[in-house]
Scaffold this motif. Structure first.
Motif, PDB file in Angstrom:
ATOM      1  N   GLY A  39       0.780  -1.234   0.000  1.00 27.53           N
ATOM      2  CA  GLY A  39       0.000   0.000   0.000  1.00 27.53           C
ATOM      3  C   GLY A  39       0.808   1.278   0.000  1.00 27.53           C
ATOM      4  O   GLY A  39       0.253   2.367   0.139  1.00 27.53           O
ATOM      5  N   ILE A  40       2.123   1.170  -0.154  1.00 31.50           N
ATOM      6  CA  ILE A  40       2.967   2.366  -0.194  1.00 31.50           C
ATOM      7  C   ILE A  40       3.117   2.803  -1.652  1.00 31.50           C
ATOM      8  O   ILE A  40       3.460   1.999  -2.507  1.00 31.50           O
ATOM      9  CB  ILE A  40       4.341   2.089   0.437  1.00 31.50           C
ATOM     10  N   PRO A  41       2.849   4.069  -1.948  1.00 33.98           N
ATOM     11  CA  PRO A  41       2.967   4.527  -3.330  1.00 33.98           C
ATOM     12  C   PRO A  41       4.399   4.390  -3.839  1.00 33.98           C
ATOM     13  O   PRO A  41       5.359   4.494  -3.069  1.00 33.98           O
ATOM     14  CB  PRO A  41       2.570   6.008  -3.269  1.00 33.98           C
ATOM     15  N   THR A  42       4.533   4.162  -5.129  1.00 34.50           N
ATOM     16  CA  THR A  42       5.863   4.099  -5.730  1.00 34.50           C
ATOM     17  C   THR A  42       6.427   5.515  -5.832  1.00 34.50           C
ATOM     18  O   THR A  42       5.697   6.510  -5.712  1.00 34.50           O
ATOM     19  CB  THR A  42       5.808   3.489  -7.141  1.00 34.50           C
ATOM     20  N   ALA A  43       7.718   5.608  -6.100  1.00 31.33           N
ATOM     21  CA  ALA A  43       8.352   6.920  -6.266  1.00 31.33           C
ATOM     22  C   ALA A  43       7.695   7.686  -7.413  1.00 31.33           C
ATOM     23  O   ALA A  43       7.495   8.900  -7.330  1.00 31.33           O
ATOM     24  CB  ALA A  43       9.850   6.745  -6.515  1.00 31.33           C
ATOM     25  N   GLY A  44       7.346   6.978  -8.470  1.00 30.03           N
ATOM     26  CA  GLY A  44       6.694   7.626  -9.614  1.00 30.03           C
ATOM     27  C   GLY A  44       5.340   8.210  -9.246  1.00 30.03           C
ATOM     28  O   GLY A  44       4.983   9.314  -9.677  1.00 30.03           O
ATOM     29  N   GLU A  45       4.578   7.482  -8.446  1.00 32.96           N
ATOM     30  CA  GLU A  45       3.273   7.992  -8.006  1.00 32.96           C
ATOM     31  C   GLU A  45       3.442   9.211  -7.108  1.00 32.96           C
ATOM     32  O   GLU A  45       2.696  10.195  -7.229  1.00 32.96           O
ATOM     33  CB  GLU A  45       2.518   6.881  -7.268  1.00 32.96           C
ATOM     34  N   MET A  46       4.431   9.162  -6.218  1.00 33.92           N
ATOM     35  CA  MET A  46       4.655  10.313  -5.341  1.00 33.92           C
ATOM     36  C   MET A  46       5.138  11.522  -6.131  1.00 33.92           C
ATOM     37  O   MET A  46       4.767  12.657  -5.836  1.00 33.92           O
ATOM     38  CB  MET A  46       5.634   9.946  -4.228  1.00 33.92           C
ATOM     39  N   LEU A  47       5.960  11.291  -7.158  1.00 33.49           N
ATOM     40  CA  LEU A  47       6.436  12.393  -7.991  1.00 33.49           C
ATOM     41  C   LEU A  47       5.257  13.161  -8.582  1.00 33.49           C
ATOM     42  O   LEU A  47       5.261  14.396  -8.614  1.00 33.49           O
ATOM     43  CB  LEU A  47       7.365  11.864  -9.082  1.00 33.49           C
ATOM     44  N   TRP A  48       4.227  12.424  -9.027  1.00 24.98           N
ATOM     45  CA  TRP A  48       3.054  13.110  -9.574  1.00 24.98           C
ATOM     46  C   TRP A  48       2.308  13.881  -8.484  1.00 24.98           C
ATOM     47  O   TRP A  48       1.753  14.954  -8.745  1.00 24.98           O
ATOM     48  CB  TRP A  48       2.126  12.122 -10.282  1.00 24.98           C
ATOM     49  N   LYS A  64      -9.514  19.868  -7.102  1.00 23.81           N
ATOM     50  CA  LYS A  64     -10.407  18.997  -7.859  1.00 23.81           C
ATOM     51  C   LYS A  64     -10.116  19.051  -9.356  1.00 23.81           C
ATOM     52  O   LYS A  64     -10.382  18.085 -10.072  1.00 23.81           O
ATOM     53  CB  LYS A  64     -11.867  19.370  -7.589  1.00 23.81           C
ATOM     54  N   LEU A  65      -9.558  20.165  -9.834  1.00 25.02           N
ATOM     55  CA  LEU A  65      -9.247  20.305 -11.255  1.00 25.02           C
ATOM     56  C   LEU A  65      -8.232  19.262 -11.716  1.00 25.02           C
ATOM     57  O   LEU A  65      -8.295  18.791 -12.857  1.00 25.02           O
ATOM     58  CB  LEU A  65      -8.711  21.721 -11.524  1.00 25.02           C
ATOM     59  N   VAL A  66      -7.309  18.894 -10.832  1.00 26.79           N
ATOM     60  CA  VAL A  66      -6.255  17.934 -11.199  1.00 26.79           C
ATOM     61  C   VAL A  66      -6.220  16.766 -10.206  1.00 26.79           C
ATOM     62  O   VAL A  66      -5.170  16.222  -9.886  1.00 26.79           O
ATOM     63  CB  VAL A  66      -4.878  18.633 -11.272  1.00 26.79           C
ATOM     64  N   GLU A  67      -7.403  16.387  -9.740  1.00 31.61           N
ATOM     65  CA  GLU A  67      -7.503  15.365  -8.696  1.00 31.61           C
ATOM     66  C   GLU A  67      -7.098  13.974  -9.195  1.00 31.61           C
ATOM     67  O   GLU A  67      -6.417  13.225  -8.494  1.00 31.61           O
ATOM     68  CB  GLU A  67      -8.945  15.336  -8.174  1.00 31.61           C
ATOM     69  N   ASP A  68      -7.511  13.621 -10.404  1.00 29.77           N
ATOM     70  CA  ASP A  68      -7.296  12.267 -10.922  1.00 29.77           C
ATOM     71  C   ASP A  68      -5.946  12.163 -11.634  1.00 29.77           C
ATOM     72  O   ASP A  68      -5.824  12.435 -12.826  1.00 29.77           O
ATOM     73  CB  ASP A  68      -8.425  11.886 -11.883  1.00 29.77           C
ATOM     74  N   LEU A  69      -4.944  11.729 -10.883  1.00 33.75           N
ATOM     75  CA  LEU A  69      -3.592  11.628 -11.453  1.00 33.75           C
ATOM     76  C   LEU A  69      -3.412  10.436 -12.379  1.00 33.75           C
ATOM     77  O   LEU A  69      -2.355  10.277 -12.980  1.00 33.75           O
ATOM     78  CB  LEU A  69      -2.552  11.604 -10.332  1.00 33.75           C
ATOM     79  N   ASN A  71      -5.431  10.117 -14.905  1.00 38.80           N
ATOM     80  CA  ASN A  71      -5.966  10.648 -16.164  1.00 38.80           C
ATOM     81  C   ASN A  71      -4.825  11.265 -16.984  1.00 38.80           C
ATOM     82  O   ASN A  71      -4.176  12.212 -16.526  1.00 38.80           O
ATOM     83  CB  ASN A  71      -7.036  11.707 -15.844  1.00 38.80           C
ATOM     84  N   PRO A  72      -4.583  10.750 -18.197  1.00 37.50           N
ATOM     85  CA  PRO A  72      -3.494  11.295 -19.028  1.00 37.50           C
ATOM     86  C   PRO A  72      -3.631  12.791 -19.312  1.00 37.50           C
ATOM     87  O   PRO A  72      -2.631  13.507 -19.388  1.00 37.50           O
ATOM     88  CB  PRO A  72      -3.585  10.486 -20.331  1.00 37.50           C
ATOM     89  N   ALA A  73      -4.856  13.289 -19.441  1.00 35.88           N
ATOM     90  CA  ALA A  73      -5.059  14.717 -19.706  1.00 35.88           C
ATOM     91  C   ALA A  73      -4.616  15.554 -18.506  1.00 35.88           C
ATOM     92  O   ALA A  73      -4.022  16.634 -18.671  1.00 35.88           O
ATOM     93  CB  ALA A  73      -6.529  14.988 -20.035  1.00 35.88           C
ATOM     94  N   VAL A  74      -4.898  15.071 -17.306  1.00 35.05           N
ATOM     95  CA  VAL A  74      -4.477  15.773 -16.085  1.00 35.05           C
ATOM     96  C   VAL A  74      -2.958  15.780 -15.997  1.00 35.05           C
ATOM     97  O   VAL A  74      -2.337  16.818 -15.710  1.00 35.05           O
ATOM     98  CB  VAL A  74      -5.106  15.125 -14.826  1.00 35.05           C
ATOM     99  N   ARG A  75      -2.346  14.656 -16.278  1.00 34.50           N
ATOM    100  CA  ARG A  75      -0.879  14.584 -16.235  1.00 34.50           C
ATOM    101  C   ARG A  75      -0.244  15.516 -17.273  1.00 34.50           C
ATOM    102  O   ARG A  75       0.746  16.177 -16.987  1.00 34.50           O
ATOM    103  CB  ARG A  75      -0.403  13.148 -16.445  1.00 34.50           C
ATOM    104  N   THR A  76      -0.833  15.559 -18.450  1.00 35.03           N
ATOM    105  CA  THR A  76      -0.305  16.442 -19.500  1.00 35.03           C
ATOM    106  C   THR A  76      -0.394  17.900 -19.069  1.00 35.03           C
ATOM    107  O   THR A  76       0.551  18.677 -19.250  1.00 35.03           O
ATOM    108  CB  THR A  76      -1.073  16.222 -20.818  1.00 35.03           C
ATOM    109  N   LEU A  77      -1.520  18.276 -18.472  1.00 34.82           N
ATOM    110  CA  LEU A  77      -1.714  19.645 -17.994  1.00 34.82           C
ATOM    111  C   LEU A  77      -0.668  20.008 -16.942  1.00 34.82           C
ATOM    112  O   LEU A  77      -0.012  21.056 -17.020  1.00 34.82           O
ATOM    113  CB  LEU A  77      -3.131  19.785 -17.409  1.00 34.82           C
TER     114      LEU A  77
END
Length: 200
Positions: A39-48, A64-69, A71-77
């Motif tokens: 249940g510990i996030p990976t380094a990549g997940e924490m980086l986001w 809430k605008l960038v809540e869903d990490l 989502n590729p669109a959120v990551r791109t933004l």
């Protein structure tokens, strides 16, 4: 499509035969993914999450605008904003994690609190317990880990029935690691993440 890697991939059956012959001479290297099943996030997940925190606080927008990490669109933004700032290493660079982590939480105490919040309450997975069993049987002696959690320590405490069986050494104490290896005091866990995470 097969990707050519700079190292040789050993097939599972080949590894099983090699392990049978070389078990006591092999070391294990655990990356952040080894703790994901606990249940510990990976380094990549924490980086986001670091990038998300910077985006929200600096752009003054609703989380809430960038809540869903996922989502590729959120990551791109978020990534477009991070890249346009010109303050950080390029995406995927070896020093990106440390630079963004320090920017999001400049205080070492805050970074430590963040990490503790992510690791609190985690329990060793089946893999951690299996590794501790290999260590107890002296089929392995040394574990290297980039992780900042204590799951290997916790697994060893459970399997060995004591908290004193495992010697844990950080990169800041090479003399202790050398002394432990020379004295053949097994098992040994080498933390190669301590300086990277907390002394940026």
């Amino acid at each position: 499509m097969r990707v050519d890697l700079p190292y040789r991939i050993v097939e599972p059956d080949d590894f099983a035969r090699r392990f049978q012959m070389r078990a006591g001479s092999l070391m294990w290297l655990l990356g952040a993914g080894a703790s994901a099943s606990s249940g510990i996030p990976t380094a990549g997940e924490m980086l986001w999450e670091f990038k998300q925190a910077l985006y929200v606080s600096q752009r003054k927008v609703s989380p809430k605008l960038v809540e869903d990490l996922t989502n590729p669109a959120v990551r791109t933004l978020i990534q477009s904003y991070i890249a346009s700032s010109g303050r950080f290493p390029t995406e995927g660079a070896p020093d990106e994690y440390a630079a963004v982590f320090e920017a999001a939480w400049p205080s070492e105490a805050d970074r430590r609190t963040y990490i503790e919040s992510k690791t609190r309450g985690a329990k060793p997975s089946y893999g951690h317990l299996a590794l501790a069993t290999l260590l107890m049987a002296e089929h392995s002696k040394i574990v290297w880990t980039t992780n900042f959690d204590d799951l290997v320590d916790d697994a060893c405490a459970k399997v060995f029935g004591t908290t004193s069986a495992l010697t844990t050494v950080g990169l800041h104490a090479p003399d202790l690691a050398h002394e432990t290896i020379q004295g053949q005091r097994w098992p040994l866990k080498l933390n190669c993440m301590v300086i990277f995470v907390f002394v940026v």
